[in-house]
Scaffold this active site. Structure first.
Site, short mmCIF file in Angstrom:
data_model
loop_
_atom_site.label_atom_id
_atom_site.label_comp_id
_atom_site.label_asym_id
_atom_site.label_seq_id
_atom_site.Cartn_x
_atom_site.Cartn_y
_atom_site.Cartn_z
N ASP A 1 -4.22 33.22 -16.38
CA ASP A 1 -4.96 31.96 -16.46
C ASP A 1 -6.28 32.17 -17.23
O ASP A 1 -7.05 31.22 -17.41
CB ASP A 1 -5.18 31.31 -15.08
CG ASP A 1 -6.10 32.12 -14.18
OD1 ASP A 1 -6.43 33.28 -14.53
OD2 ASP A 1 -6.47 31.60 -13.11
N SER A 2 -6.49 33.40 -17.75
CA SER A 2 -7.55 33.61 -18.74
C SER A 2 -7.25 32.75 -19.97
O SER A 2 -8.11 32.63 -20.86
CB SER A 2 -7.65 35.09 -19.13
OG SER A 2 -6.38 35.60 -19.46
N ASP B 1 0.59 33.93 -14.03
CA ASP B 1 -0.54 33.67 -13.13
C ASP B 1 -0.44 32.24 -12.59
O ASP B 1 -0.18 31.31 -13.36
CB ASP B 1 -1.81 33.75 -13.99
CG ASP B 1 -2.90 34.54 -13.35
OD1 ASP B 1 -2.73 34.97 -12.20
OD2 ASP B 1 -3.92 34.74 -14.03
N LYS C 1 1.50 35.87 -10.12
CA LYS C 1 0.26 36.51 -9.63
C LYS C 1 -0.61 35.48 -8.93
O LYS C 1 -0.76 34.36 -9.43
CB LYS C 1 -0.50 37.14 -10.81
CG LYS C 1 -1.83 37.79 -10.37
CD LYS C 1 -2.41 38.71 -11.41
CE LYS C 1 -3.25 38.03 -12.46
NZ LYS C 1 -4.42 37.29 -11.95
N GLU D 1 -4.48 35.09 -6.91
CA GLU D 1 -5.77 35.66 -6.49
C GLU D 1 -5.86 35.44 -4.98
O GLU D 1 -5.79 34.29 -4.52
CB GLU D 1 -6.92 34.96 -7.24
CG GLU D 1 -6.88 35.27 -8.71
CD GLU D 1 -8.03 34.69 -9.50
OE1 GLU D 1 -9.05 34.26 -8.91
OE2 GLU D 1 -7.93 34.67 -10.75
N GLU E 1 -9.52 44.06 -9.74
CA GLU E 1 -10.47 43.75 -10.82
C GLU E 1 -11.92 43.94 -10.37
O GLU E 1 -12.31 43.53 -9.26
CB GLU E 1 -10.27 42.28 -11.29
CG GLU E 1 -11.30 41.89 -12.35
CD GLU E 1 -10.96 40.64 -13.15
OE1 GLU E 1 -9.91 40.02 -12.91
OE2 GLU E 1 -11.78 40.29 -14.03
O1 KIV Z 1 -5.97 35.82 -16.14
C1 KIV Z 1 -5.85 36.99 -16.54
O2 KIV Z 1 -5.64 37.25 -17.73
C2 KIV Z 1 -5.94 38.05 -15.53
C3 KIV Z 1 -5.89 39.47 -15.97
C4 KIV Z 1 -6.90 39.84 -16.97
C5 KIV Z 1 -5.81 40.42 -14.85
O3 KIV Z 1 -6.04 37.76 -14.39
#
Ligand code: KIV
Length: 260
Positions: A43-44, A82, A112, A114, A181
């Site tokens: 989600d980056s 994510d 993924k 959080e 992280e």
């Molecule tokens: O959102 C993302 O890209 C991430 C990674 C950098 C671990 O969570």
């Protein structure tokens, strides 16, 4: 064939480092696929692709759109997606619906989250449903507004104990991999030694079972300043700018296309 979660887990026993990077588009994903063990549609996306300060605005439809595109390119790596902010926190039933859509529509192999202690039940339900969960601990970018910015975590004993016990509980709840992280190396190392599943670090030193970075950071496509833990393996921003300027000059001087 794509790497399964079991393939990744077996790398820990063999002391083989897991190489992971992010992708949001087909072309980069197809390059990563020949190199990486795991590709994450992170989600980056919100920061890197959409140009926002935080990841909070990314929607379920957006991650699914990018997930579908990246999925087409992934033939050898493991594909993880994510879950965006507020697509899994409100209730287990909402989490199941959101995650079900991601898996069905993108063909990803894991998701993924959080996590915190409230998310442990969700990890259990999802993994019991046959979906591998990558649990993200330490600095969780979706908590930006709680931290008041992107701040390292595990800075004192209370925070360290919290992250350590959360990691252990995540494993008990059925998490398949931990992403750690923005914590001190000694904490990441302690977690890595204490859990049976692989740990993948980002800004957490070099004692984890693998490493992940945002591809555009390591390639130097995103502008500096980068987080201090990022190593720039290239400066593609400069290369792209120079190439575009060369094109511009050729067009202005009528050198492109050449008349032969
Ligand atoms: O959102 C993302 O890209 C991430 C990674 C950098 C671990 O969570």
């Amino acid at each position: 064939m794509r790497k399964s979660i079991l393939d990744l887990q077996s790398m820990k026993a063999k002391r083989e480092r897991i190489v992971a990077l992010t992708a949001y588009d087909f072309q980069l994903a197809s390059i990563l696929d020949s190199v990486c063990d795991l590709v994450l549609v992170g989600d980056s996306l919100g920061n890197v692709f959409q140009g926002n300060e935080t990841t909070l605005g990314v929607t379920l439809d957006e991650i699914i759109y990018h997930g579908k595109i990246v999925s087409k390119a992934i033939k050898n790596s493991h594909l993880c997606i994510d879950m965006p902010f507020m697509t899994y926190q409100s209730s287990i039933s909402d989490a199941m619906k959101s995650i079900g859509r991601v898996i069905k529509e993108t063909d990803a192999q894991s998701i993924k989250l959080e996590i915190n202690f409230d998310t442990l039940d969700t990890i259990e339900r999802i993994s019991n449903s046959g979906i591998p969960v990558v649990a993200h601990v330490g600095l969780c970018p979706q908590s930006f507004n709680i931290y008041g910015g992107y701040r390292k975590q595990g800075r004192n004993k209370v925070e360290k104990d919290y992250i350590f016990s959360l990691s252990k509980e995540a494993v008990k709840s059925g998490a398949s991999i931990l992403v750690i992280e923005g914590v001190p190396e000694n904490l990441a190392s302690k977690i890595t030694k204490s859990v049976s599943i692989p740990t993948i670090g980002i800004g957490a030193g070099n004692k984890c079972d693998g490493q992940i970075l945002v591809s555009e950071d390591l390639l130097g496509i995103t502008p500096p300043p980068h987080p201090s833990f990022v190593k720039n393996y290239a400066n593609l921003r400069q290369v792209i700018k120079k190439s575009i300027n060369n094109y511009k000059n050729d067009v202005k001087k009528n050198k492109f296309p050449s008349n032969n």
